[in-house]
Design a protein around this motif. Structure first.
Motif, PDB file in Angstrom:
ATOM      1  N   LEU A   1       0.834  -1.195   0.000  1.00 34.43           N
ATOM      2  CA  LEU A   1       0.000   0.000   0.000  1.00 34.43           C
ATOM      3  C   LEU A   1       0.873   1.251   0.000  1.00 34.43           C
ATOM      4  O   LEU A   1       0.591   2.230  -0.703  1.00 34.43           O
ATOM      5  CB  LEU A   1      -0.931  -0.018   1.216  1.00 34.43           C
ATOM      6  N   GLN A   2       1.946   1.230   0.810  1.00 31.96           N
ATOM      7  CA  GLN A   2       2.865   2.365   0.853  1.00 31.96           C
ATOM      8  C   GLN A   2       3.490   2.604  -0.517  1.00 31.96           C
ATOM      9  O   GLN A   2       3.558   3.749  -0.997  1.00 31.96           O
ATOM     10  CB  GLN A   2       3.954   2.098   1.896  1.00 31.96           C
ATOM     11  N   GLN A   3       3.956   1.533  -1.173  1.00 29.60           N
ATOM     12  CA  GLN A   3       4.567   1.675  -2.491  1.00 29.60           C
ATOM     13  C   GLN A   3       3.545   2.140  -3.528  1.00 29.60           C
ATOM     14  O   GLN A   3       3.853   2.987  -4.385  1.00 29.60           O
ATOM     15  CB  GLN A   3       5.188   0.335  -2.924  1.00 29.60           C
ATOM     16  N   SER A   4       2.342   1.600  -3.463  1.00 24.53           N
ATOM     17  CA  SER A   4       1.304   1.985  -4.423  1.00 24.53           C
ATOM     18  C   SER A   4       0.904   3.443  -4.246  1.00 24.53           C
ATOM     19  O   SER A   4       0.635   4.147  -5.227  1.00 24.53           O
ATOM     20  CB  SER A   4       0.074   1.074  -4.257  1.00 24.53           C
ATOM     21  N   LEU A   5       0.863   3.911  -2.988  1.00 25.48           N
ATOM     22  CA  LEU A   5       0.522   5.316  -2.739  1.00 25.48           C
ATOM     23  C   LEU A   5       1.610   6.239  -3.289  1.00 25.48           C
ATOM     24  O   LEU A   5       1.310   7.303  -3.846  1.00 25.48           O
ATOM     25  CB  LEU A   5       0.327   5.546  -1.240  1.00 25.48           C
ATOM     26  N   LYS A   6       2.883   5.852  -3.125  1.00 27.75           N
ATOM     27  CA  LYS A   6       3.963   6.663  -3.680  1.00 27.75           C
ATOM     28  C   LYS A   6       3.844   6.757  -5.200  1.00 27.75           C
ATOM     29  O   LYS A   6       4.021   7.842  -5.786  1.00 27.75           O
ATOM     30  CB  LYS A   6       5.314   6.067  -3.294  1.00 27.75           C
ATOM     31  N   LYS A   7       3.537   5.635  -5.831  1.00 26.10           N
ATOM     32  CA  LYS A   7       3.380   5.643  -7.283  1.00 26.10           C
ATOM     33  C   LYS A   7       2.166   6.461  -7.687  1.00 26.10           C
ATOM     34  O   LYS A   7       2.219   7.235  -8.659  1.00 26.10           O
ATOM     35  CB  LYS A   7       3.253   4.208  -7.796  1.00 26.10           C
ATOM     36  N   ALA A   8       1.065   6.307  -6.941  1.00 24.64           N
ATOM     37  CA  ALA A   8      -0.143   7.062  -7.262  1.00 24.64           C
ATOM     38  C   ALA A   8       0.100   8.564  -7.128  1.00 24.64           C
ATOM     39  O   ALA A   8      -0.390   9.364  -7.939  1.00 24.64           O
ATOM     40  CB  ALA A   8      -1.282   6.616  -6.344  1.00 24.64           C
ATOM     41  N   GLN A   9       0.861   8.980  -6.113  1.00 16.65           N
ATOM     42  CA  GLN A   9       1.183  10.393  -5.951  1.00 16.65           C
ATOM     43  C   GLN A   9       2.083  10.881  -7.080  1.00 16.65           C
ATOM     44  O   GLN A   9       1.949  12.013  -7.548  1.00 16.65           O
ATOM     45  CB  GLN A   9       1.871  10.601  -4.604  1.00 16.65           C
ATOM     46  N   ARG A  10       2.979  10.008  -7.517  1.00 16.29           N
ATOM     47  CA  ARG A  10       3.942  10.402  -8.552  1.00 16.29           C
ATOM     48  C   ARG A  10       3.260  10.581  -9.905  1.00 16.29           C
ATOM     49  O   ARG A  10       3.575  11.531 -10.642  1.00 16.29           O
ATOM     50  CB  ARG A  10       5.047   9.350  -8.635  1.00 16.29           C
ATOM     51  N   VAL A  11       2.350   9.678 -10.256  1.00 14.28           N
ATOM     52  CA  VAL A  11       1.714   9.727 -11.583  1.00 14.28           C
ATOM     53  C   VAL A  11       0.298  10.277 -11.520  1.00 14.28           C
ATOM     54  O   VAL A  11      -0.404  10.303 -12.534  1.00 14.28           O
ATOM     55  CB  VAL A  11       1.712   8.319 -12.228  1.00 14.28           C
ATOM     56  N   ASP A  12      -0.128  10.728 -10.309  1.00 13.14           N
ATOM     57  CA  ASP A  12      -1.454  11.322 -10.131  1.00 13.14           C
ATOM     58  C   ASP A  12      -2.559  10.374 -10.602  1.00 13.14           C
ATOM     59  O   ASP A  12      -3.385  10.709 -11.463  1.00 13.14           O
ATOM     60  CB  ASP A  12      -1.539  12.651 -10.882  1.00 13.14           C
ATOM     61  N   SER A  13      -2.566   9.172 -10.047  1.00 17.45           N
ATOM     62  CA  SER A  13      -3.591   8.184 -10.394  1.00 17.45           C
ATOM     63  C   SER A  13      -4.382   7.813  -9.143  1.00 17.45           C
ATOM     64  O   SER A  13      -3.884   7.951  -8.025  1.00 17.45           O
ATOM     65  CB  SER A  13      -2.942   6.929 -10.990  1.00 17.45           C
ATOM     66  N   PRO A  14      -5.610   7.329  -9.294  1.00 14.93           N
ATOM     67  CA  PRO A  14      -6.417   6.938  -8.127  1.00 14.93           C
ATOM     68  C   PRO A  14      -5.999   5.573  -7.592  1.00 14.93           C
ATOM     69  O   PRO A  14      -5.198   4.864  -8.211  1.00 14.93           O
ATOM     70  CB  PRO A  14      -7.840   6.900  -8.682  1.00 14.93           C
ATOM     71  N   LEU A  15      -6.556   5.235  -6.463  1.00 16.12           N
ATOM     72  CA  LEU A  15      -6.271   3.944  -5.830  1.00 16.12           C
ATOM     73  C   LEU A  15      -7.448   3.602  -4.933  1.00 16.12           C
ATOM     74  O   LEU A  15      -8.022   4.491  -4.279  1.00 16.12           O
ATOM     75  CB  LEU A  15      -4.979   4.022  -5.032  1.00 16.12           C
ATOM     76  N   ALA A  16      -7.829   2.342  -4.903  1.00 10.34           N
ATOM     77  CA  ALA A  16      -8.937   1.899  -4.060  1.00 10.34           C
ATOM     78  C   ALA A  16      -8.460   0.816  -3.102  1.00 10.34           C
ATOM     79  O   ALA A  16      -7.652  -0.036  -3.462  1.00 10.34           O
ATOM     80  CB  ALA A  16     -10.091   1.370  -4.912  1.00 10.34           C
ATOM     81  N   LEU A  17      -8.968   0.886  -1.888  1.00 11.13           N
ATOM     82  CA  LEU A  17      -8.692  -0.132  -0.874  1.00 11.13           C
ATOM     83  C   LEU A  17     -10.020  -0.696  -0.403  1.00 11.13           C
ATOM     84  O   LEU A  17     -10.912   0.060   0.008  1.00 11.13           O
ATOM     85  CB  LEU A  17      -7.925   0.466   0.299  1.00 11.13           C
ATOM     86  N   LEU A  18     -10.170  -2.017  -0.496  1.00 11.37           N
ATOM     87  CA  LEU A  18     -11.402  -2.690  -0.081  1.00 11.37           C
ATOM     88  C   LEU A  18     -11.118  -3.545   1.141  1.00 11.37           C
ATOM     89  O   LEU A  18     -10.053  -4.156   1.245  1.00 11.37           O
ATOM     90  CB  LEU A  18     -11.941  -3.591  -1.203  1.00 11.37           C
ATOM     91  N   LEU A  19     -12.071  -3.583   2.058  1.00 11.21           N
ATOM     92  CA  LEU A  19     -11.978  -4.454   3.234  1.00 11.21           C
ATOM     93  C   LEU A  19     -13.245  -5.295   3.293  1.00 11.21           C
ATOM     94  O   LEU A  19     -14.355  -4.757   3.346  1.00 11.21           O
ATOM     95  CB  LEU A  19     -11.817  -3.633   4.512  1.00 11.21           C
ATOM     96  N   MET A  20     -13.085  -6.606   3.255  1.00  6.69           N
ATOM     97  CA  MET A  20     -14.222  -7.531   3.204  1.00  6.69           C
ATOM     98  C   MET A  20     -14.292  -8.352   4.485  1.00  6.69           C
ATOM     99  O   MET A  20     -13.285  -8.867   4.968  1.00  6.69           O
ATOM    100  CB  MET A  20     -14.079  -8.469   2.001  1.00  6.69           C
ATOM    101  N   ASP A  21     -15.488  -8.467   5.015  1.00  5.71           N
ATOM    102  CA  ASP A  21     -15.754  -9.324   6.172  1.00  5.71           C
ATOM    103  C   ASP A  21     -16.833 -10.322   5.776  1.00  5.71           C
ATOM    104  O   ASP A  21     -17.830  -9.947   5.149  1.00  5.71           O
ATOM    105  CB  ASP A  21     -16.208  -8.480   7.368  1.00  5.71           C
ATOM    106  N   LEU A  22     -16.627 -11.586   6.133  1.00 10.20           N
ATOM    107  CA  LEU A  22     -17.588 -12.632   5.767  1.00 10.20           C
ATOM    108  C   LEU A  22     -18.776 -12.625   6.720  1.00 10.20           C
ATOM    109  O   LEU A  22     -18.610 -12.529   7.935  1.00 10.20           O
ATOM    110  CB  LEU A  22     -16.912 -14.001   5.790  1.00 10.20           C
ATOM    111  N   ASP A  23     -19.958 -12.728   6.172  1.00 15.23           N
ATOM    112  CA  ASP A  23     -21.177 -12.830   6.979  1.00 15.23           C
ATOM    113  C   ASP A  23     -21.474 -14.301   7.270  1.00 15.23           C
ATOM    114  O   ASP A  23     -21.316 -15.158   6.397  1.00 15.23           O
ATOM    115  CB  ASP A  23     -22.362 -12.200   6.240  1.00 15.23           C
ATOM    116  N   HIS A  24     -21.892 -14.566   8.485  1.00 13.47           N
ATOM    117  CA  HIS A  24     -22.296 -15.912   8.946  1.00 13.47           C
ATOM    118  C   HIS A  24     -21.114 -16.867   9.114  1.00 13.47           C
ATOM    119  O   HIS A  24     -21.328 -18.067   9.308  1.00 13.47           O
ATOM    120  CB  HIS A  24     -23.321 -16.569   8.008  1.00 13.47           C
TER     121      HIS A  24
END
Length: 675
Positions: free
Chosen positions: A261-284
């Protein structure tokens, strides 16, 4: 440890030890060798000198015997002195008195006493004296005395000593020089080996050790270290994998996710691109562990990567954070792309997991956070996505995009929480009442008390401030305030005569051991009978702690209160719980009622619940009535009561009184006019 001096380090090194050893050995052996050699050469020189002197003495004696007069004798010995080392010549009679004598000028002022020498340098006078007898033809015994110069031989011996010393010194120097050259040949690969070994010790084990040397021992040592490096590399790779991956699923763990995530954020800041982080929890998932055991749960978790990773791109990362929580890092991904990924994940999870002959169904709740909208640091994004995931889980939604509105710890919400606490403690919470009608008669039969909070002139949605009150530990205080205001209004206005009062309780309220006494005290204070009050608890709240909730609800039922199951149909085991609860009413959730006139599935579900409620002798209440068609269908199905915005929203007492006065009770028409 004290710092070693340069001399100590030198002589403590292999080079110093080697040179000292070579020097010590040769300093012992070479002097002995040259001393012995000098001794034998000296012995040879002196013996040769003595032998030559004796031979010459015999020859001179013979020639002396042949001399006829002193003139011939003078000539003979003068010539002998010129030819060599003869320094002194004399003839003595039998008594030892010198008859004739000749001295060489080399004797100078020296007047050595004649003492016959039996070996070289015996008397230390640098003259070798020797005597030999002459013929005795005259009848008188005579003796020839000769003195030979020892100094040329002494000089030879001294020169021998000097040469031997120089040779010894030269040999030692040469030996040390050659030892130094040999040690350099040995030390160079050793230094190289040491440098590469230190590199291995610091963790740089990827490149093999390559030492260029012809020494078999060093090559063998390098091979051994390379073998050690290979084993260390295997263990290092294994340890790094264990440190950065989940042992159960083999997925990246939290540490590796944070690094990527740290490396991807540095790249995203450098090339001005978006980034998404998803967090999934299982139901039941907890139900699977509790019912079938953790072994089955672990098998399900191991199956997840194979099922979900095809939904991702090669550049995406799926990581397990622990338990049944999984994160998805999606570089160069905006909200639209993230939503597509969420839908693919959801579709993949719809297929049941087949284990031990059973089909296991799992749902999911996903939080979404975006860079740079919701944060620019790894910790910030992970916190925001965690909040979004819990919001999705709490609201039973497939996914929720992070927003400050759902963040209980944002500055605005902290300020809002502080003001909520103040208003609850000072009694500034309002109670509104939403009417319920008998469907068949269209007559008013009950009101549901609902709390409202006005902040800065506007009402805050209940789904926002009620959970906030629970988190702040204010649910009991809020319940007391709502009960007090509701019973005070219910007993103090004639518009409530003949009606029932419905009060909502949470699972936190059911934990309050003082709640039964509080209700009885408030009923006694305002003169309201328990039979006029219905206590509502949602099915979801009941399932949170079914044992404690069931015990408390039975207690309330014995006290005379009515019991209503609110939001029926939204839980996981509605019908199985329904038969165990001491309920008098069941309220069908508005999610089924609102669209039943246009959705035959909702219509069928509502019809089934009404039929079930009537079979069980329960009063059935439909929530969320928003049009006349829905109300007419409920009437056809035999529903007992209804409430919703088509009839009336929740109102304050004065507004409710005006609504009741406008409500056409006598007409009893099948279509109820809007208020």
């Amino acid at each position: 440890m004290a710092r070693q001096s340069a001399i100590t380090r030198v002589f403590g090194s292999l080079r110093g030890q080697t040179l000292l050893s070579v020097l010590g050995i040769h300093a012992l052996i070479i002097p002995l060798f040259f001393t012995g050699l000098v001794f034998f050469v000296k012995q040879a020189l002196t013996q040769q000198f003595v032998n030559e002197i004796r031979s010459e003495a015999r020859l001179l004696a013979m020639m002396t015997n042949d001399a006829e007069n002193e003139a011939e004798l003078d000539a003979l010995f003068f010539e002998a002195q010129l030819s060599g080392e003869l320094l002194y010549t004399a003839v003595a009679d039998a008594t030892g008195a010198v008859i004739w004598e000749m001295r060489d000028a080399l004797l100078g002022s020296r007047d050595p006493e004649f003492r016959e020498d039996f070996f070289f340098g015996q008397h230390g006078d640098d003259v070798y004296f020797i005597s030999t007898g002459l013929s005795a033809e005259s009848g008188l015994a005579r003796q020839l005395r000769l003195g030979f110069d020892e100094r040329p031989t002494v000089n030879q011996i001294h020169a021998l000593y000097l040469r031997a010393g120089l040779l010894t010194l030269g040999y030692l120097v040469l030996t040390l020089f050659l030892a130094g050259l040999w040690f350099d040949r040995l030390d160079r690969p050793i230094r190289e080996l040491r440098a590469q070994s230190r590199r291995v010790a610091t963790g740089e084990v990827r490149d093999p050790i390559d030492v260029r040397t012809g020494l078999l021992e060093l090559r063998d040592l390098a091979d051994d270290i390379n073998h050690m490096r290979d084993e260390l590399l295997k263990k290092t790779d294994s340890m790094e994998h264990l440190a950065m991956h989940d042992a159960l699923t083999g997925l990246p763990n939290r540490a590796l996710l944070m690094d990527r995530l740290q490396q991807s954020l540095k790249k995203a800041q450098r090339v001005d691109s978006p980034l998404a982080l998803l967090l999934m929890d299982l139901d039941h998932f907890k139900e699977i562990n509790d019912t079938l055991g953790h072994n089955v749960g672990d098998q399900v978790l191991r199956m997840l990567p194979e099922r979900l990773q095809p939904c991702l791109r090669e550049t995406d990362t799926m990581a397990r954070l622990g338990g049944d929580e999984f994160a998805f890092l999606l570089p160069d991904c905006d909200m639209v792309d993230a939503a597509h990924v969420v839908h693919r994940l959801s579709d993949a999870m719809r297929k049941p997991f087949q284990l031990e002959g059973q089909n296991l169904h799992l749902g999911l709740s996903i939080g979404v956070a975006l860079y740079p909208d919701h944060g620019k640091e790894p910790d910030t994004l992970l916190r925001q996505v965690d909040i979004a995931m819990y919001s999705a889980k709490s609201n039973k939604r497939e996914y929720v995009l992070y927003s400050p509105d759902i963040d209980p710890h944002s500055k605005d919400r902290l300020a809002l929480a502080s003001e909520l606490r103040r208003d609850i403690e000072t009694g500034r919470i309002e109670v509104h009442f939403q009417p319920q009608i008998r469907v068949s008669e269209r007559t008013l039969c009950a009101v549901e008390a609902l709390c409202r909070w006005r902040h800065n002139g506007d009402y805050v949605p209940t789904e926002q401030f009620i959970p906030m009150a629970d988190r702040l530990g204010l649910s009991d205080l809020l319940c007391r305030e709502v009960v007090h205001q509701s019973l005070e209004a219910f007993s103090g206005h004639s518009i409530f005569d003949g009606l029932q009062l419905c009060l909502n309780l949470s699972v936190n309220n059911l934990r309050d051991a003082d709640l039964p006494k509080l209700l009885l005290d408030e009923l006694k204070l305002f003169g309201v009978a328990p039979e006029s009050v219905v206590l509502e608890i949602t099915e979801h709240e009941y399932m949170a702690e079914p044992g404690e909730a069931l015990r408390r609800l039975k207690q309330f039922r014995q006290m005379g209160f009515g019991i209503a199951i609110d939001d029926f149909g939204t839980g996981h085991s509605s019908f199985s719980y329904l038969k165990n609860l001491p309920a008098t009413e069941v309220k069908i959730d508005k999610s089924f009622v609102t669209h039943m006139a246009r959705d035959h599935h909702d219509y069928a579900l509502v019809a089934a619940v009404i039929a079930l409620g009537q079979k069980l002798g329960l009063c059935v209440v439909a929530e969320g009535v928003e049009d006349v068609e829905c109300l007419d269908q409920l009437d056809e199905l035999g529903c007992d009561r209804a409430q919703g915005f088509y009839l009336s929203e929740a109102r304050g007492v004065d507004d409710l009184q005006r609504w009741i006065s406008d409500y056409e009770k006598p007409a009893l028409r099948k279509t109820v006019p809007k208020a």
